[in-house]
Design an enzyme around this catalytic site. Structure first.
Site, short mmCIF file in Angstrom:
data_model
loop_
_atom_site.label_atom_id
_atom_site.label_comp_id
_atom_site.label_asym_id
_atom_site.label_seq_id
_atom_site.Cartn_x
_atom_site.Cartn_y
_atom_site.Cartn_z
N GLY A 77 0.79 -1.22 0.00
CA GLY A 77 0.00 0.00 0.00
C GLY A 77 0.82 1.27 0.00
O GLY A 77 2.03 1.28 0.25
N LEU A 124 -7.95 -7.19 -3.39
CA LEU A 124 -9.15 -6.75 -2.66
C LEU A 124 -9.06 -7.14 -1.20
O LEU A 124 -8.87 -8.32 -0.87
CB LEU A 124 -10.39 -7.39 -3.28
CG LEU A 124 -11.71 -7.15 -2.57
CD1 LEU A 124 -12.17 -5.71 -2.78
CD2 LEU A 124 -12.78 -8.13 -3.06
N THR A 151 -7.48 -10.97 -0.44
CA THR A 151 -6.69 -11.22 0.77
C THR A 151 -7.59 -11.79 1.84
O THR A 151 -8.56 -11.15 2.26
CB THR A 151 -6.01 -9.94 1.25
OG1 THR A 151 -5.03 -9.55 0.27
CG2 THR A 151 -5.32 -10.15 2.59
N HIS A 246 1.24 -12.73 4.99
CA HIS A 246 1.11 -11.27 4.99
C HIS A 246 2.44 -10.61 5.34
O HIS A 246 2.48 -9.58 6.02
CB HIS A 246 0.02 -10.83 5.96
CG HIS A 246 -0.75 -9.62 5.51
ND1 HIS A 246 -1.91 -9.70 4.80
CD2 HIS A 246 -0.49 -8.30 5.65
CE1 HIS A 246 -2.36 -8.48 4.54
NE2 HIS A 246 -1.50 -7.60 5.03
N ASP A 277 4.48 -15.99 -1.50
CA ASP A 277 4.78 -14.61 -1.13
C ASP A 277 5.50 -14.62 0.20
O ASP A 277 5.09 -15.32 1.13
CB ASP A 277 3.46 -13.83 -1.02
CG ASP A 277 3.62 -12.49 -0.35
OD1 ASP A 277 4.09 -11.56 -1.01
OD2 ASP A 277 3.28 -12.37 0.84
N ILE A 280 11.39 -13.51 -0.26
CA ILE A 280 12.23 -13.62 -1.46
C ILE A 280 13.24 -12.47 -1.46
O ILE A 280 12.88 -11.29 -1.51
CB ILE A 280 11.39 -13.57 -2.74
CG1 ILE A 280 10.40 -14.74 -2.78
CG2 ILE A 280 12.28 -13.55 -3.98
CD1 ILE A 280 11.02 -16.09 -2.95
#
Length: 349
Positions: A77, A124, A151, A246, A277, A280
């Protein structure tokens, strides 16, 4: 700038305390933040000799798009906090890959299409207003979103000690245009409610099924660690699953995503692509994730490091670094395509 760590150091040195804390911070004692990256170092590669590796193919097919490589930009964000170009600069730097635009973008999704150097997906955060969610999804699809990433791991706010419970306040002149009337809401100051009004603590399987049915584009479920959740999501009709915690920002002491990946891959059984995710930092990390069954990976903080330090060029260079390192690791492990990067590139014993 030769490594992602070079970009991290440059970015963090230039940011104010609040924004730096927002970028680097995680939940509680931040064990999971550290584990996400550290666990990759404990997985060893098995180099192979006498292989012809003159031609390497890093292309990946994902939800109807042919990508130059399997490294996507995950949703993060408020990019205008990090660089004046904000999400426009990120979109311009995401050449040859997917940029997943966050609901908490400080630029409207429709305004990014002209700058995008690759496909755009829209992330979203479910809101407690089904009509608003439906219109938000339709607006993103009409503006060119090729997939919707929902999410699922944030029904309530996590404990983030580096931030107040109110989240991060934007400076004057900056907003979250895609959150509409929810953008300015904050939790009860007495903390009698642990969830932000802009999160939907009542979002369940029927709500996701409605989004899948109405979206008109593939719907990807993000924030999955458990195999049984992955099985249920495939049954609900999602087109892909992102194994994610997250970035370690919601619930501390959850497993590193690379540790959760094999169980989800087994549960899905090839019915939909599984992405990873979290953590990395090197091209070798990308290869390890592919070898353990991921179709692609997403990077979050590294994209913001590149954006902070170099705008669109920095974003582009971060991807170039990871892709070059991936190609080197593939060659040294004797594999010439992602499809050939199976478990035999990992050292056993």
């Amino acid at each position: 700038m030769r490594t992602l760590r070079d970009y991290e150091r440059a970015a963090m040195a230039s940011l104010g305390t609040d924004v730096a804390g927002y970028l680097a911070g995680g939940a509680a004692d931040e064990h999971s933040v550290r584990w996400n990256a550290d666990r990759f170092a404990e997985i060893r590669l098995a180099p192979r000799v006498l292989a012809d590796v003159r031609a390497l193919d890093t292309t990946a097919d994902l939800l109807g798009s042919r990508l130059d490589h399997p490294i996507l930009f995950g949703p993060t964000g408020a990019h205008r906090l990090f660089h004046p170009g904000g999400e426009r600069a990120t979109a311009a730097g995401a050449a040859g890959t997917v940029y997943v635009v966050s609901s908490y973008s400080t630029t409207a999704f429709a305004d990014l299409a002209a700058d995008a150097a690759g496909p755009l997906w829209f992330q979203l955060n479910p809101l407690p207003d089904a009509g608003f969610v439906r219109e938000t999804v339709r607006g993103a699809v009409a503006a060119g979103a090729r997939a919707i990433v929902v999410t699922l791991d944030t029904p309530v706010a996590g404990i983030r000690d580096r931030q107040s419970w109110n989240g991060l306040d934007l400076p004057d002149g900056m907003s979250y245009p895609m959150l509409g009337r929810y953008a300015g809401l904050r939790p009860d100051p007495a903390l009698r409610s642990i969830h932000r009004p802009a999160l939907d603590a009542g979002f369940t399987a029927p709500d996701l099924a409605r989004i899948v049915a109405d979206a008109g584009v593939p719907v990807v479920a993000k924030g999955v660690l458990r195999a049984d959740d992955a099985t249920r999501l495939v049954e609900l009709g999602v087109a892909g699953i992102v194994v994610s915690n997250h970035g370690g920002r919601n619930l501390d002491t959850v497993p590193a995503t690379i540790d959760a990946l094999p169980g989800v891959v087994r549960a899905v059984g090839g019915r939909v692509p599984v992405l990873l995710d979290g953590g990395i930092r090197r091209g070798t990390d990308v290869l390890k994730a592919i070898a353990l069954g991921a179709r692609a990976v997403l990077v979050g903080r590294p994209a913001l490091w590149g954006l902070t330090a170099g705008g669109a060029d920095g974003v582009r260079h971060v991807i170039d670094i990871l892709r070059t390192e991936l190609e080197m690791a593939m060659a040294l492990c004797g594999v010439t395509s992602l499809g050939a990067a199976g478990s035999d590139v990992l050292w056993e014993g």
